[in-house]
Motif scaffolding. Structure first.
Motif, PDB file in Angstrom:
ATOM      1  N   TYR A 178      -3.210   3.931   7.414  1.00  0.00           N
ATOM      2  CA  TYR A 178      -3.480   2.921   6.560  1.00  0.00           C
ATOM      3  C   TYR A 178      -2.054   2.673   6.129  1.00  0.00           C
ATOM      4  CZ  TYR A 178      -8.164   4.713   5.838  1.00  0.00           C
ATOM      5  OH  TYR A 178      -9.281   5.172   6.093  1.00  0.00           O
ATOM      6  N   PRO A 179      -1.658   1.232   6.815  1.00  0.00           N
ATOM      7  CA  PRO A 179      -0.361   0.812   6.824  1.00  0.00           C
ATOM      8  C   PRO A 179      -0.031   0.459   5.031  1.00  0.00           C
ATOM      9  CG  PRO A 179      -1.550  -0.799   7.589  1.00  0.00           C
ATOM     10  CD  PRO A 179      -2.406   0.543   7.595  1.00  0.00           C
ATOM     11  N   PRO A 194       1.561  -5.045  -3.088  1.00  0.00           N
ATOM     12  CA  PRO A 194       0.738  -4.973  -4.311  1.00  0.00           C
ATOM     13  C   PRO A 194       0.151  -6.334  -4.874  1.00  0.00           C
ATOM     14  CG  PRO A 194       3.055  -4.798  -4.671  1.00  0.00           C
ATOM     15  CD  PRO A 194       2.889  -4.710  -3.304  1.00  0.00           C
ATOM     16  N   ASN A 195      -0.729  -6.238  -5.363  1.00  0.00           N
ATOM     17  CA  ASN A 195      -1.755  -7.408  -5.764  1.00  0.00           C
ATOM     18  C   ASN A 195      -0.837  -8.220  -6.804  1.00  0.00           C
ATOM     19  OD1 ASN A 195      -3.655  -9.278  -6.325  1.00  0.00           O
ATOM     20  ND2 ASN A 195      -5.404  -8.170  -5.382  1.00  0.00           N
ATOM     21  N   MET A 208      -1.914  -9.049   3.872  1.00  0.00           N
ATOM     22  CA  MET A 208      -2.948  -9.090   2.844  1.00  0.00           C
ATOM     23  C   MET A 208      -2.536  -8.251   1.671  1.00  0.00           C
ATOM     24  SD  MET A 208      -5.357 -10.851   3.787  1.00  0.00           S
ATOM     25  CE  MET A 208      -4.699 -11.943   4.928  1.00  0.00           C
ATOM     26  N   TYR A 209      -2.954  -8.510   0.573  1.00  0.00           N
ATOM     27  CA  TYR A 209      -2.516  -7.742  -0.674  1.00  0.00           C
ATOM     28  C   TYR A 209      -3.624  -6.399  -0.980  1.00  0.00           C
ATOM     29  CZ  TYR A 209      -0.371 -12.150  -1.883  1.00  0.00           C
ATOM     30  OH  TYR A 209       0.668 -13.296  -1.840  1.00  0.00           O
ATOM     31  N   SER A 210      -3.137  -5.753  -1.537  1.00  0.00           N
ATOM     32  CA  SER A 210      -3.964  -4.499  -2.026  1.00  0.00           C
ATOM     33  C   SER A 210      -5.289  -4.753  -2.925  1.00  0.00           C
ATOM     34  CB  SER A 210      -3.354  -3.243  -2.348  1.00  0.00           C
ATOM     35  OG  SER A 210      -2.760  -3.739  -3.802  1.00  0.00           O
ATOM     36  N   VAL A 211      -6.445  -4.132  -2.826  1.00  0.00           N
ATOM     37  CA  VAL A 211      -7.537  -4.304  -3.589  1.00  0.00           C
ATOM     38  C   VAL A 211      -7.158  -3.866  -5.079  1.00  0.00           C
ATOM     39  CG1 VAL A 211      -9.979  -3.830  -3.852  1.00  0.00           C
ATOM     40  CG2 VAL A 211      -8.786  -4.000  -1.640  1.00  0.00           C
ATOM     41  N   LEU A 212      -7.558  -4.859  -5.875  1.00  0.00           N
ATOM     42  CA  LEU A 212      -7.481  -4.587  -7.350  1.00  0.00           C
ATOM     43  C   LEU A 212      -8.325  -3.210  -7.662  1.00  0.00           C
ATOM     44  CD1 LEU A 212      -7.721  -8.126  -9.149  1.00  0.00           C
ATOM     45  CD2 LEU A 212      -5.808  -6.795  -8.840  1.00  0.00           C
TER      46      LEU A 212
END
Length: 108
Positions: free
Chosen positions: A5-6, A10-11, A44-48
């Motif tokens: 998991y790279p 942050p979102n 891509m951003y991380s999931v909230l």
């Protein structure tokens, strides 16, 4: 050995102000990258936190437990459709109403 998991960015929606949220300005950096080249997974951003499957699954499980108890009380089979509508119906109703208004605006 590559990371499974790279590290993800942050979102920006977490710290976005009201204007940025309303007009999706917080997505501009991603749009700029996508305009220059194809997006990759590390763009891509991380999931909230509220959108993580763990949170959503626990929320749905709570509604399902309530439905099972009601079904036992009423001597009927529990309904997954009722559970999903109770859990997620309000948010989709609001989005549906906004979509309806947008379609009506096109006719006018």
């Amino acid at each position: 050995m590559p990371l499974l998991y790279p590290k993800v960015k942050p979102n920006p929606l977490q710290k976005a102000n009201l204007c940025s949220r309303l007009f999706f300005w917080w997505l501009n950096p991603l749009f700029k990258i996508g305009h220059k080249r194809k997006l990759e997974a590390n763009d891509m951003y991380s999931v909230l936190p509220e959108d993580r499957s763990q949170h959503l699954g626990e929320e749905l499980q709570g509604y399902w437990d309530q439905e099972v108890l009601r079904a036992q009380k009423d001597a009927r089979e529990p309904s997954l459709m009722k559970t999903i509508v109770k859990c997620y119906g309000k948010s989709y109703l609001v989005l549906g109403m906004l979509t309806f208004l947008e379609i009506c605006e096109e006719f006018l």
